[in-house]
Design a protein around this motif. Structure first.
Motif, PDB file in Angstrom:
ATOM      1  N   ALA A 125      -6.287   8.986  -2.420  1.00  0.00           N
ATOM      2  CA  ALA A 125      -5.137   9.151  -1.536  1.00  0.00           C
ATOM      3  C   ALA A 125      -4.407   7.838  -1.323  1.00  0.00           C
ATOM      4  O   ALA A 125      -3.373   7.816  -0.678  1.00  0.00           O
ATOM      5  N   ALA A 126      -4.943   6.722  -1.841  1.00  0.00           N
ATOM      6  CA  ALA A 126      -4.366   5.412  -1.581  1.00  0.00           C
ATOM      7  C   ALA A 126      -4.189   4.649  -2.883  1.00  0.00           C
ATOM      8  O   ALA A 126      -5.004   4.731  -3.796  1.00  0.00           O
ATOM      9  N   CYS A 127      -3.089   3.923  -2.940  1.00  0.00           N
ATOM     10  CA  CYS A 127      -2.813   3.058  -4.083  1.00  0.00           C
ATOM     11  C   CYS A 127      -2.373   1.704  -3.535  1.00  0.00           C
ATOM     12  O   CYS A 127      -1.552   1.639  -2.612  1.00  0.00           O
TER      13      CYS A 127
ATOM     14  N   GLN B  46       0.854  -1.184   0.000  1.00  0.00           N
ATOM     15  CA  GLN B  46       0.000   0.000   0.000  1.00  0.00           C
ATOM     16  C   GLN B  46       0.893   1.239   0.000  1.00  0.00           C
ATOM     17  O   GLN B  46       1.906   1.276   0.684  1.00  0.00           O
ATOM     18  N   ARG B  47       0.509   2.231  -0.783  1.00  0.00           N
ATOM     19  CA  ARG B  47       1.256   3.484  -0.805  1.00  0.00           C
ATOM     20  C   ARG B  47       0.271   4.639  -0.831  1.00  0.00           C
ATOM     21  O   ARG B  47      -0.822   4.529  -1.402  1.00  0.00           O
ATOM     22  N   SER B  48       0.676   5.724  -0.217  1.00  0.00           N
ATOM     23  CA  SER B  48      -0.139   6.934  -0.333  1.00  0.00           C
ATOM     24  C   SER B  48       0.120   7.550  -1.699  1.00  0.00           C
ATOM     25  O   SER B  48       1.206   7.423  -2.265  1.00  0.00           O
ATOM     26  N   LEU B  49      -0.866   8.198  -2.225  1.00  0.00           N
ATOM     27  CA  LEU B  49      -0.781   8.813  -3.549  1.00  0.00           C
ATOM     28  C   LEU B  49      -1.304  10.226  -3.428  1.00  0.00           C
ATOM     29  O   LEU B  49      -2.464  10.441  -3.062  1.00  0.00           O
ATOM     30  N   ALA B  50      -0.425  11.200  -3.719  1.00  0.00           N
ATOM     31  CA  ALA B  50      -0.844  12.594  -3.611  1.00  0.00           C
ATOM     32  C   ALA B  50      -1.950  12.890  -4.608  1.00  0.00           C
ATOM     33  O   ALA B  50      -1.949  12.361  -5.718  1.00  0.00           O
TER      34      ALA B  50
ATOM     35  N   ALA C 201      -9.826   6.594  -2.664  1.00  0.00           N
ATOM     36  CA  ALA C 201      -9.641   7.391  -1.449  1.00  0.00           C
ATOM     37  C   ALA C 201      -9.581   6.499  -0.222  1.00  0.00           C
ATOM     38  O   ALA C 201      -8.953   6.847   0.780  1.00  0.00           O
ATOM     39  N   ASN C 202     -10.225   5.334  -0.292  1.00  0.00           N
ATOM     40  CA  ASN C 202     -10.268   4.385   0.819  1.00  0.00           C
ATOM     41  C   ASN C 202      -9.281   3.265   0.550  1.00  0.00           C
ATOM     42  O   ASN C 202      -9.307   2.643  -0.519  1.00  0.00           O
ATOM     43  N   ILE C 203      -8.412   2.963   1.502  1.00  0.00           N
ATOM     44  CA  ILE C 203      -7.370   1.984   1.275  1.00  0.00           C
ATOM     45  C   ILE C 203      -7.931   0.580   1.077  1.00  0.00           C
ATOM     46  O   ILE C 203      -7.409  -0.211   0.291  1.00  0.00           O
TER      47      ILE C 203
END
Length: 575
Positions: free
Chosen positions: A512-514, A499-503, A535-537
């Motif tokens: 916000a989540a990838c 899991q990574r955050s995505l600007a 937006a939801n992980i």
């Protein structure tokens, strides 16, 4: 078949200098720079610049930081004369800039030249006359004595004319045309005679310019000539030793660098090597070469694209894509191994430390270039370049094994279509492979719940266009979803999950989540990645799961309805 060169051409013989010192030296400071773009460069153009374009380029040269600019040959045309007058009368010359004008060593031309400079704050009168045997015999039909007298008489006249205009700060430059083909002893005799005629002193120095009017020998031999003169010129403390290398052999930059090691203090040339025949020495390359060796050049190329824009608009010439420091492709790598090394080097580079990135001898940001264009994709590109471009442009950091997987798809596309794959096309291909995979399985929505056995999920999907509701329990949302999907024929095991955050961006919207899921098919053993953005992980993870299962379903030729779907008893209810 080429002619026998030993019969047709003679090798150059430099003056004897067995104790040469220049090979043991290095360049520690920048030379005095003189741009001749508006004179030598202008006369080399198929269509010379008009006054408006000359003024635009003059202003650019001043902005770069040139303090000496040769602006015209005023005795040669009304256009050049009027341009000099407009600079002076309209007060367009910065107070710390000296304009320079050229004249042949003939009285009428010299008088008109000095008249053109009337009222200038700082001015350099540049006298040139041929000195080599070739010119003396074939062009001038003059003896050595006559050539020497011509030079001395010209200097004395300029001294007299300029003395009558004391409001101007005058300097004299004398150039021996075809210096490199002039006998060393005669070149020295002429230089000493004109220095004496000018009465050069440490407070009133003369510029002695030693041009390679035609480059005829290797750079080391030019350096020998310069050092020979440097060590023998009279009134050395009253002389600024200047060079003007041309590029007929393609080694003008190297010749200039070695000449600076040999005692030269000043360099004349043009932006990007413009000039007669193969051009003058390229001042951009020469200055940036110093910069990358830790020597401040005193010229500002921090916005190289603006310099290129003005140069091309004014001269009508193009800067080639591989032009050092300024070309569109000089910071671009297509090769896969190069891309991988650059990507790793950029990742390791720390702010404020010595620049140390493979294949990049200096930081592109120093000339106003961004990192976005460093790596571009074609059929020669590898995983490192693809991964770097996705990360730099879209913030998508791929797991290493996924880099290898996607790079194969990129290479296949490049091989089929040829040419370069633009970043937008790369993202489109990435989306096609990983984000827009909704067949045979498409995620719709989900609901999580807790049980005594673990995490439960109610998952709503479309299977071949038909809505299905499935339910299962696992040790987390992803495990529960995989159990539920196995109930409708999708049997796979998870090899990795990240899991990574995505600007937020134009590609991700408000996401916000990838999530990246790597699955292995139970039936075929094939391995595929899936990607989900949301937006939801949890939702991103479920989208990634469906993406990977769909890619497994199309990874082999279909033998059943879905080749990598194992038919198992399903605990499902119709929607």
């Amino acid at each position: 078949m080429l002619a026998d060169p030993s019969v047709k051409y003679r090798s150059f013989t430099p003056p004897a200098l067995p104790d040469r010192q220049w090979p043991n030296r290095s360049i520690r400071q920048a030379p005095i720079w003189m741009s001749t773009d508006l004179r030598d460069g202008n006369q080399a153009l198929f269509e010379p610049m008009d006054a408006a374009r000359k003024l635009r380029l003059f202003r650019r040269l001043c902005a770069i930081g040139f303090k000496e600019i040769e602006v015209a040959f005023p005795s040669a045309s009304h256009t050049d004369f009027d341009f000099v007058r407009s600079l002076i009368e309209q007060q367009l010359i910065p107070h710390d800039v000296s304009i320079e004008v050229l004249s042949h060593a003939r009285e009428p031309l010299l008088r008109r030249t000095v008249a053109a400079l009337q009222g200038a704050g700082r001015a350099i009168v540049h006298i040139v006359n041929p000195t080599s045997a070739q010119f003396r015999d074939l062009v001038l039909s003059m003896s050595r004595r006559q050539v020497l007298d011509m030079a001395v008489d010209a200097v004395r006249l300029v001294r007299e004319l300029t003395a009558a205009q004391a409001q101007t700060e005058w300097r004299l430059q004398y150039s021996l045309e075809a210096f490199t083909a002039t006998e060393a002893e005669f070149a020295l005799e002429v230089c000493d005679a004109v220095s004496a005629a000018w009465d050069a002193t440490p407070d009133n120095k003369i510029i002695l310019n030693l041009p390679a009017s035609v480059e005829t020998a290797t750079p080391n031999l030019f350096a020998d000539q310069i050092e020979w003169m440097h060590r023998r010129i009279a009134r050395r403390d009253s002389v600024i030793l200047s060079i003007h290398p041309h590029n007929d052999r393609g080694t003008a930059v190297a010749a200039a660098e070695l000449a600076l090691m040999a005692g030269a203090e000043r360099v004349e040339g043009c932006l990007f090597g413009n000039g007669e025949r193969t051009g003058n020495v390229d001042l951009v390359t020469l200055a940036m070469n110093l910069y990358t060796q830790g020597v401040a050049p005193g010229l500002d190329f921090s916005d190289i694209d603006a310099v290129v824009c003005d140069y091309q608009a004014c001269t009508g010439l193009n800067v080639p894509p591989r032009q050092p420091y300024a070309g569109d492709l000089v910071f671009t790598a297509f090769s896969g191994s190069h891309q991988d090394a650059i990507k790793k080097g950029l990742a390791a580079q720390q702010p404020g430390t010595v620049w140390n990135v493979p294949y990049l001898p200096f930081d592109p940001a120093d000339v106003g270039r961004s990192y976005d264009a460093l790596i571009r994709i074609n059929s020669q590109s590898g995983k490192g370049g693809v991964a770097h471009l996705l990360e730099a442009r879209y913030g998508m950091v791929l797991p290493r094994r996924m880099q290898m997987e996607f790079s194969r798809a990129v290479q296949d596309t490049a091989d089929r279509h040829g040419g370069e794959i633009a970043p937008e096309s790369l993202w489109q291909l990435f989306s096609q492979c990983y984000l827009n995979t909704d067949k045979p399985l498409r995620y719709r929505h989900h609901e999580l719940y807790e049980t005594a056995q673990g995490q439960g999920i109610r998952l709503s999907v479309n299977l071949d266009g038909n809505p299905r509701e499935i339910d299962a329990v696992g040790n987390g949302p992803l495990d529960a979803a995989l159990h539920a999907l196995s109930g409708i024929g999708f049997a796979a095991t998870v090899r990795s999950f990240e899991q990574r955050s995505l600007a937020p961006s134009s590609v991700a919207g408000n996401a916000a989540a990838c999530a990246f899921v790597e699955l292995a098919s139970v039936s075929s053993g094939n391995i595929r990645y899936g990607v989900g953005i949301d937006a939801n992980i949890v939702t991103a993870s479920l989208r990634a799961l469906c993406s990977a299962l769909n890619r497994l379903a199309t990874s082999v030729q279909r033998q059943t309805t879905h080749p990598d779907i194992v038919p198992l008893p399903a605990k499902v209810s119709a929607a």
